[in-house]
Write a protein that holds these residues in place. Structure first.
Motif, mmCIF file in Angstrom:
data_model
loop_
_atom_site.group_PDB
_atom_site.id
_atom_site.type_symbol
_atom_site.label_atom_id
_atom_site.label_comp_id
_atom_site.label_asym_id
_atom_site.label_seq_id
_atom_site.Cartn_x
_atom_site.Cartn_y
_atom_site.Cartn_z
ATOM 1 N N PHE A 9 0.828 -1.192 0.000
ATOM 2 C CA PHE A 9 0.000 0.000 0.000
ATOM 3 C C PHE A 9 0.868 1.251 0.000
ATOM 4 C CE2 PHE A 9 -3.160 -2.879 2.234
ATOM 5 C CZ PHE A 9 -3.925 -3.054 1.095
ATOM 6 N N LEU A 45 -7.789 4.985 -3.718
ATOM 7 C CA LEU A 45 -7.973 4.493 -2.349
ATOM 8 C C LEU A 45 -7.487 3.063 -2.194
ATOM 9 C CD1 LEU A 45 -11.591 5.855 -1.665
ATOM 10 C CD2 LEU A 45 -9.421 6.896 -0.980
ATOM 11 N N GLU A 48 -3.851 2.474 -1.581
ATOM 12 C CA GLU A 48 -3.370 2.956 -0.283
ATOM 13 C C GLU A 48 -4.009 2.205 0.885
ATOM 14 O OE1 GLU A 48 -3.743 7.188 -0.029
ATOM 15 O OE2 GLU A 48 -2.175 7.538 -1.517
ATOM 16 N N LYS A 50 -7.174 2.067 1.666
ATOM 17 C CA LYS A 50 -8.227 2.877 2.288
ATOM 18 C C LYS A 50 -9.615 2.554 1.745
ATOM 19 C CE LYS A 50 -5.121 6.826 2.986
ATOM 20 N NZ LYS A 50 -4.871 8.254 2.639
ATOM 21 N N TYR A 51 -9.715 1.535 0.898
ATOM 22 C CA TYR A 51 -11.007 1.214 0.300
ATOM 23 C C TYR A 51 -11.668 0.083 1.067
ATOM 24 C CZ TYR A 51 -14.446 1.102 -3.482
ATOM 25 O OH TYR A 51 -15.612 1.182 -4.199
ATOM 26 N N GLN A 52 -12.945 -0.199 0.708
ATOM 27 C CA GLN A 52 -13.697 -1.247 1.400
ATOM 28 C C GLN A 52 -13.102 -2.626 1.182
ATOM 29 O OE1 GLN A 52 -15.046 1.177 -0.488
ATOM 30 N NE2 GLN A 52 -17.019 1.871 0.288
ATOM 31 N N ARG A 54 -9.632 -5.043 0.161
ATOM 32 C CA ARG A 54 -8.167 -5.088 0.148
ATOM 33 C C ARG A 54 -7.724 -6.362 -0.569
ATOM 34 N NH1 ARG A 54 -5.244 -2.730 5.521
ATOM 35 N NH2 ARG A 54 -6.279 -0.680 5.561
ATOM 36 N N SER A 248 -11.740 14.079 3.710
ATOM 37 C CA SER A 248 -12.210 13.999 5.089
ATOM 38 C C SER A 248 -13.690 13.661 5.113
ATOM 39 C CB SER A 248 -11.973 15.326 5.826
ATOM 40 O OG SER A 248 -12.664 16.388 5.199
#
Length: 329
Positions: A9, A45, A48, A50-52, A54, A248
């Motif tokens: 990531f 995302l 990194e 940061k998404y739903q 992986r 944010s």
């Protein structure tokens, strides 16, 4: 074959382009030789973490592709090798070939270009689901159309929402950060424009809709724009939570939905497509009909080769993309 790989990531510049084994079809799947792949905010995302979802390392980003069927697995009958198709893959599309579920693979209409086909699903699919199923946007009769406010209106999903909102009969207010972006929104049907860097969003909305407020807010941005947009809602309005491109997640005062009798509605198109595939397929067919009638023409911001995938993602993160960016193979 070549593929853009995420091995850990990190930011777009950590991606590499390497040779990997070509996927093989399994029951219920299709191998597609990729001609074009949409670049979408979720791609920034997913690399990194940061998404739903992986994926296991290494993986390629890229969730919507268009190309030519190379191979089909057992049980697949609606497409065959040589067919032009577009598909949802979740990830894996930044590559020369990708494995796709058959039920998420659709035949391309005659004369549709690969870049167009790879621009339909995420942006128009998300926006149509949002406006049709989640907002239940109502077309008005001579003068009483519902008002739709689109935040981040020049981005991929935003510009799609502007186009579809107009097609569905709404009075569309496009809000974006530059006059250049707003000029594009005007070309795609926006009735009113708001540059929220030069004028407070709420002040301008009061000028446009008065105390009545906005019937539907389409928000893929989040951040500091969310609260003034929520404060500007009409009685019985629907606030669509689509994403958080600002970076944010806003904390909203929940007395406002109570006082305004409005709804805050989540939009997760990927889950909708999984849980309600027949409804999603109907949406896709209706979007294709819009395209065939010349009512839906994706705006292609730029195309990038595989080797420049990091540039495409950085342009997305830097909010330099108006409409759609694509990887072409």
């Amino acid at each position: 074959m070549k593929a853009v790989l995420c091995r850990q990531f990190g930011p777009p510049d950590s991606l590499t382009v390497d040779e990997v084994a070509r996927p093989q079809a399994t029951p219920g799947t299709v191998v597609i030789d990729v001609k074009a792949c949409g670049v979408n905010f979720p791609d920034t995302l997913i690399i990194e973490g940061k998404y739903q979802f992986r994926p296991d390392f290494p993986f390629s980003p890229g969730g919507e592709v268009a190309g030519i069927v190379r191979e089909v697995g057992e049980g697949v009958s609606h497409v065959k090798p040589g067919d032009n198709v577009f598909a949802l893959t979740g990830w894996g599309g930044f590559a020369e070939s990708v494995l796709a579920d058959a039920f998420k693979t659709f035949l391309m209409p005659d004369k549709m270009e690969y870049t167009t086909a790879a621009s339909l699903m995420y942006t128009y699919g998300t926006s149509y689901h949002a406006l049709k199923q989640r907002a239940q946007l109502r077309s008005g009769r001579s003068g009483d159309s519902e008002t739709l406010l689109v935040l981040g209106a020049a981005g991929g999903v935003g510009l799609a929402a502007v186009t579809l909102g107009k097609l569905m009969g709404a009075r569309v207010i496009a809000a974006a950060s530059t006059d250049e972006k707003l000029a594009l929104c005007r070309q795609y049907g926006a009735d009113e424009l708001i540059n929220y860097t030069s004028q407070p969003l709420r002040d301008r909305l009061l000028e446009l809709v008065g105390k009545k407020g906005v019937d539907v807010v389409y928000d893929p941005v989040g951040g500091e724009l969310a609260e003034p947009a929520l404060r500007s809602m009409a009685w019985g309005g629907r606030y669509l939570v689509v994403g958080f491109a600002a970076g944010s997640i806003p904390s909203l005062p929940f007395n406002l939905p109570l006082l305004k009798g409005c709804s805050v509605v989540g939009v997760f198109w990927g889950a909708f497509a999984e849980r309600q595939p027949k409804d999603n397929q109907q949406n896709v067919q209706e979007l294709l009909q819009f395209w065939q009638r010349g009512q839906l023409i994706p705006h292609i911001h730029a195309t990038y080769p595989l080797e420049q995938a990091a540039n495409a993602l950085n342009d997305m993160l830097g909010r330099r993309v108006m409409g759609k960016a694509l990887i072409v193979v």
